[in-house]
Design a protein around this motif. Structure first.
Motif, PDB file in Angstrom:
ATOM      1  N   GLY A 153      10.537  25.217  46.601  1.00 33.00           N
ATOM      2  CA  GLY A 153      11.034  23.991  45.986  1.00 33.00           C
ATOM      3  C   GLY A 153       9.957  23.132  45.354  1.00 33.00           C
ATOM      4  N   THR A 154       8.704  23.378  45.698  1.00 30.44           N
ATOM      5  CA  THR A 154       7.622  22.621  45.078  1.00 30.44           C
ATOM      6  C   THR A 154       6.786  23.539  44.202  1.00 30.44           C
ATOM      7  OG1 THR A 154       6.231  22.891  47.046  1.00 30.44           O
ATOM      8  CG2 THR A 154       7.516  20.860  46.881  1.00 30.44           C
ATOM      9  N   GLN A 155       6.073  24.453  44.839  1.00 28.72           N
ATOM     10  CA  GLN A 155       5.225  25.369  44.086  1.00 28.72           C
ATOM     11  C   GLN A 155       5.756  26.798  44.128  1.00 28.72           C
ATOM     12  OE1 GLN A 155       1.087  25.021  45.197  1.00 28.72           O
ATOM     13  NE2 GLN A 155       0.401  26.197  43.443  1.00 28.72           N
ATOM     14  N   LEU A 156       6.850  27.019  44.835  1.00 23.87           N
ATOM     15  CA  LEU A 156       7.480  28.337  44.919  1.00 23.87           C
ATOM     16  C   LEU A 156       8.963  28.200  44.602  1.00 23.87           C
ATOM     17  CD1 LEU A 156       7.434  31.364  45.651  1.00 23.87           C
ATOM     18  CD2 LEU A 156       7.793  30.692  48.044  1.00 23.87           C
ATOM     19  N   LEU A 157       9.375  28.902  43.568  1.00 23.77           N
ATOM     20  CA  LEU A 157      10.790  28.926  43.181  1.00 23.77           C
ATOM     21  C   LEU A 157      11.347  30.299  43.519  1.00 23.77           C
ATOM     22  CD1 LEU A 157      10.388  27.314  39.646  1.00 23.77           C
ATOM     23  CD2 LEU A 157      10.857  26.163  41.826  1.00 23.77           C
ATOM     24  N   ILE A 158      12.592  30.316  43.963  1.00 22.55           N
ATOM     25  CA  ILE A 158      13.202  31.586  44.343  1.00 22.55           C
ATOM     26  C   ILE A 158      14.566  31.717  43.677  1.00 22.55           C
ATOM     27  CG2 ILE A 158      14.153  32.935  46.255  1.00 22.55           C
ATOM     28  CD1 ILE A 158      11.961  31.745  48.017  1.00 22.55           C
ATOM     29  N   THR A 159      14.767  32.864  43.037  1.00 22.45           N
ATOM     30  CA  THR A 159      16.082  33.234  42.541  1.00 22.45           C
ATOM     31  C   THR A 159      16.494  34.467  43.330  1.00 22.45           C
ATOM     32  OG1 THR A 159      15.121  34.600  40.786  1.00 22.45           O
ATOM     33  CG2 THR A 159      15.676  32.317  40.219  1.00 22.45           C
ATOM     34  N   TYR A 160      17.786  34.718  43.409  1.00 25.05           N
ATOM     35  CA  TYR A 160      18.243  35.837  44.231  1.00 25.05           C
ATOM     36  C   TYR A 160      19.575  36.360  43.721  1.00 25.05           C
ATOM     37  CZ  TYR A 160      20.960  32.009  46.147  1.00 25.05           C
ATOM     38  OH  TYR A 160      21.785  30.925  46.271  1.00 25.05           O
ATOM     39  N   GLU A 161      19.877  37.562  44.195  1.00 24.01           N
ATOM     40  CA  GLU A 161      21.168  38.163  43.873  1.00 24.01           C
ATOM     41  C   GLU A 161      21.471  39.281  44.862  1.00 24.01           C
ATOM     42  OE1 GLU A 161      21.318  40.340  40.092  1.00 24.01           O
ATOM     43  OE2 GLU A 161      19.136  40.471  40.171  1.00 24.01           O
ATOM     44  N   THR A 162      22.737  39.653  44.897  1.00 17.41           N
ATOM     45  CA  THR A 162      23.186  40.813  45.655  1.00 17.41           C
ATOM     46  C   THR A 162      23.997  41.679  44.692  1.00 17.41           C
ATOM     47  OG1 THR A 162      25.288  39.810  46.332  1.00 17.41           O
ATOM     48  CG2 THR A 162      23.385  39.438  47.786  1.00 17.41           C
ATOM     49  N   GLN A 163      24.453  42.815  45.171  1.00 17.00           N
ATOM     50  CA  GLN A 163      25.265  43.661  44.297  1.00 17.00           C
ATOM     51  C   GLN A 163      26.564  42.962  43.896  1.00 17.00           C
ATOM     52  OE1 GLN A 163      25.801  47.505  46.131  1.00 17.00           O
ATOM     53  NE2 GLN A 163      23.802  48.220  45.418  1.00 17.00           N
ATOM     54  N   LYS A 164      27.139  42.190  44.817  1.00 18.70           N
ATOM     55  CA  LYS A 164      28.400  41.503  44.517  1.00 18.70           C
ATOM     56  C   LYS A 164      28.200  40.175  43.790  1.00 18.70           C
ATOM     57  CE  LYS A 164      31.085  43.459  48.286  1.00 18.70           C
ATOM     58  NZ  LYS A 164      31.841  43.182  49.517  1.00 18.70           N
ATOM     59  N   ASN A 165      27.020  39.585  43.932  1.00 19.18           N
ATOM     60  CA  ASN A 165      26.735  38.289  43.321  1.00 19.18           C
ATOM     61  C   ASN A 165      25.482  38.384  42.458  1.00 19.18           C
ATOM     62  OD1 ASN A 165      28.799  36.569  44.664  1.00 19.18           O
ATOM     63  ND2 ASN A 165      27.747  37.326  46.493  1.00 19.18           N
ATOM     64  N   PRO A 166      25.659  38.726  41.173  1.00 24.08           N
ATOM     65  CA  PRO A 166      24.495  38.869  40.289  1.00 24.08           C
ATOM     66  C   PRO A 166      23.830  37.522  40.029  1.00 24.08           C
ATOM     67  CG  PRO A 166      26.531  39.063  39.039  1.00 24.08           C
ATOM     68  CD  PRO A 166      26.922  38.971  40.478  1.00 24.08           C
ATOM     69  N   ILE A 167      22.656  37.586  39.453  1.00 24.12           N
ATOM     70  CA  ILE A 167      21.895  36.373  39.142  1.00 24.12           C
ATOM     71  C   ILE A 167      22.729  35.454  38.254  1.00 24.12           C
ATOM     72  CG2 ILE A 167      20.747  37.411  37.141  1.00 24.12           C
ATOM     73  CD1 ILE A 167      18.243  35.793  37.958  1.00 24.12           C
ATOM     74  N   ASN A 168      22.642  34.161  38.525  1.00 24.12           N
ATOM     75  CA  ASN A 168      23.388  33.161  37.777  1.00 24.12           C
ATOM     76  C   ASN A 168      22.410  32.461  36.828  1.00 24.12           C
ATOM     77  OD1 ASN A 168      24.691  30.807  36.910  1.00 24.12           O
ATOM     78  ND2 ASN A 168      25.865  30.629  38.817  1.00 24.12           N
ATOM     79  N   THR A 169      22.471  32.787  35.549  1.00 26.34           N
ATOM     80  CA  THR A 169      21.518  32.230  34.582  1.00 26.34           C
ATOM     81  C   THR A 169      21.673  30.715  34.430  1.00 26.34           C
ATOM     82  OG1 THR A 169      22.978  32.815  32.746  1.00 26.34           O
ATOM     83  CG2 THR A 169      21.216  34.378  33.295  1.00 26.34           C
TER      84      THR A 169
END
Length: 178
Positions: free
Chosen positions: A150-166
């Motif tokens: 949240g400060t110097q590290l950002l994380i995006t994630y996904e699963t097979q059922k929930n793809p990345i949300n642009t």
């Protein structure tokens, strides 16, 4: 006092980086620049020497719009969003953490305004238990080295059922870099 007030009126509304652009050549020769412009800083940062990651080069299969080969379509989507916002980044630049551990953040991003690096990790297989556990350890290593989510590290994630949300990625980028 008159001269100071005149100078203050002249330069009051300008950003300090633009002052030399308005000076005559004679005055400019008397000025020594102490800080790089954003453009110079970005150029130097992007051209820095570093040891490129060599882990599993056969997995670098998908090229983004700049021709950089990446490991997943989702990483290409993220890179395209960073490009859309003109945010400089380096893909998989090794980062040495304490304890002699080196990690490969998916993206090392330049926060130009604050002149610091921010790291973005895309966790693309969160429904894989081993992958999930390995990445929790990686996040822990970041945190143990003062790099917090949240400060110097950002994380995006996904699963097979929930793809990345642009839309979410764009929101995260806008809130961090605008």
């Amino acid at each position: 006092l008159k001269i100071i007030n005149r100078l203050n009126r002249l330069y009051d509304k300008m950003v300090v980086e633009s002052v030399p652009e308005r000076m005559s050549n004679a005055k400019l020769t008397l000025v020594e620049k102490i800080e790089k412009t954003d453009e110079e800083y970005i150029r130097d940062w992007l051209n820095q020497d570093y040891e490129h990651a060599t882990n599993f080069p056969e997995n670098l299969k998908v090229a983004n719009s700049k021709g950089i080969k990446m490991r997943s379509k989702s990483e290409v989507l993220i890179s395209n969003i960073l490009d859309e916002y003109n945010i400089p980044y380096i893909y998989e630049k090794p980062l040495r953490l304490g304890g002699y551990k080196t990690v490969l953040p998916d993206f090392t991003i330049l926060d130009v305004r604050n002149r610091r690096e921010v790291y973005l990790e895309h966790l693309g297989m969160m429904d894989d238990v081993e992958y999930f556990a390995k990445n929790l350890e990686k996040i822990k290593a970041y945190e143990e080295n003062g790099i917090y989510v949240g400060t110097q590290l950002l994380i995006t994630y996904e699963t097979q059922k929930n793809p990345i949300n642009t839309k979410v990625v764009r929101g995260m980028i806008e809130s961090c870099f605008n």
